[in-house]
Design a protein around this motif. Structure first.
Motif, short mmCIF file in Angstrom:
data_model
loop_
_atom_site.label_atom_id
_atom_site.label_comp_id
_atom_site.label_asym_id
_atom_site.label_seq_id
_atom_site.Cartn_x
_atom_site.Cartn_y
_atom_site.Cartn_z
N SER A 122 18.76 9.67 -6.71
CA SER A 122 19.71 10.43 -5.86
C SER A 122 20.40 9.33 -4.80
CB SER A 122 18.87 11.40 -4.92
OG SER A 122 18.47 12.39 -5.69
N ILE A 123 19.63 8.42 -4.41
CA ILE A 123 20.19 7.50 -3.55
C ILE A 123 21.12 6.46 -4.34
CG2 ILE A 123 19.64 5.34 -2.34
CD1 ILE A 123 17.08 6.47 -1.47
N VAL A 124 20.96 6.03 -5.34
CA VAL A 124 21.92 5.43 -6.23
C VAL A 124 23.28 6.23 -6.68
CG1 VAL A 124 22.07 4.38 -8.31
CG2 VAL A 124 20.16 3.92 -7.40
N VAL A 125 22.95 7.48 -6.89
CA VAL A 125 24.05 8.55 -6.82
C VAL A 125 24.92 8.48 -6.05
CG1 VAL A 125 24.85 10.68 -7.84
CG2 VAL A 125 23.15 9.56 -9.30
N LEU A 144 0.74 -1.21 0.17
CA LEU A 144 -0.07 -0.25 0.04
C LEU A 144 0.95 1.21 0.01
CD1 LEU A 144 -2.90 1.24 0.08
CD2 LEU A 144 -2.63 1.24 2.52
N LEU A 145 1.95 1.26 0.93
CA LEU A 145 2.83 2.30 0.72
C LEU A 145 3.40 2.65 -0.73
CD1 LEU A 145 4.59 4.55 2.29
CD2 LEU A 145 6.48 2.65 2.60
N LEU A 146 3.76 1.52 -1.36
CA LEU A 146 4.46 1.75 -2.61
C LEU A 146 3.15 2.08 -3.60
CD1 LEU A 146 6.86 1.38 -4.41
CD2 LEU A 146 5.99 -1.04 -4.82
N ALA A 186 7.23 11.33 -9.71
CA ALA A 186 8.42 12.00 -9.96
C ALA A 186 9.45 12.04 -8.67
CB ALA A 186 8.01 13.52 -10.63
N PHE A 187 8.65 12.70 -7.81
CA PHE A 187 9.47 12.60 -6.52
C PHE A 187 9.99 11.28 -6.20
CE2 PHE A 187 7.13 16.65 -5.76
CZ PHE A 187 8.08 17.30 -5.41
N THR A 188 9.37 10.11 -6.41
CA THR A 188 10.05 8.91 -5.85
C THR A 188 11.15 8.48 -6.64
OG1 THR A 188 7.77 8.20 -5.06
CG2 THR A 188 9.38 6.36 -5.72
N VAL A 189 11.11 8.70 -7.96
CA VAL A 189 12.20 8.41 -8.72
C VAL A 189 13.31 9.39 -8.83
CG1 VAL A 189 12.63 8.31 -11.14
CG2 VAL A 189 10.62 7.41 -10.86
N ASP A 190 13.07 10.56 -8.35
CA ASP A 190 14.24 11.28 -8.17
C ASP A 190 14.69 11.13 -6.74
OD1 ASP A 190 15.78 14.01 -8.28
OD2 ASP A 190 14.63 14.52 -6.63
#
Length: 72
Positions: free
Chosen positions: A55-58, A34-36, A47-51
């Motif tokens: 950012s975490i991966v970078v 449900l959170l996802l 957009a916020f989730t992908v950003d």
């Protein structure tokens, strides 16, 4: 002074997101599906989730590269 600013920002960055997660889990229980689902409910939240994920991966890539340079 910069260290104090970074410390305050780190503490706020730690507490603020978890405040909202705790509210969600209190209302809905520990339902990651449900959170996802709600995190990806519309284009703006996607957009916020992908950003955030990018950012975490970078950050982790940069961290490993720098650690290898310093041989840590």
């Amino acid at each position: 002074m910069n260290k104090n600013v970074y410390l305050v920002l780190a503490i706020v960055g730690l507490i603020a997101p978890y405040w909202f997660f705790f509210q969600f889990f209190k209302a809905n229980g520990f339902q990651l599906g449900l959170l996802l689902q709600q995190a990806l409910i519309n284009p703006v939240s996607i957009a916020f989730t992908v950003d955030l994920i990018l950012s975490i991966v970078v950050f982790w890539f940069y961290l490993f590269v720098e650690a290898n340079k310093l041989q840590m």
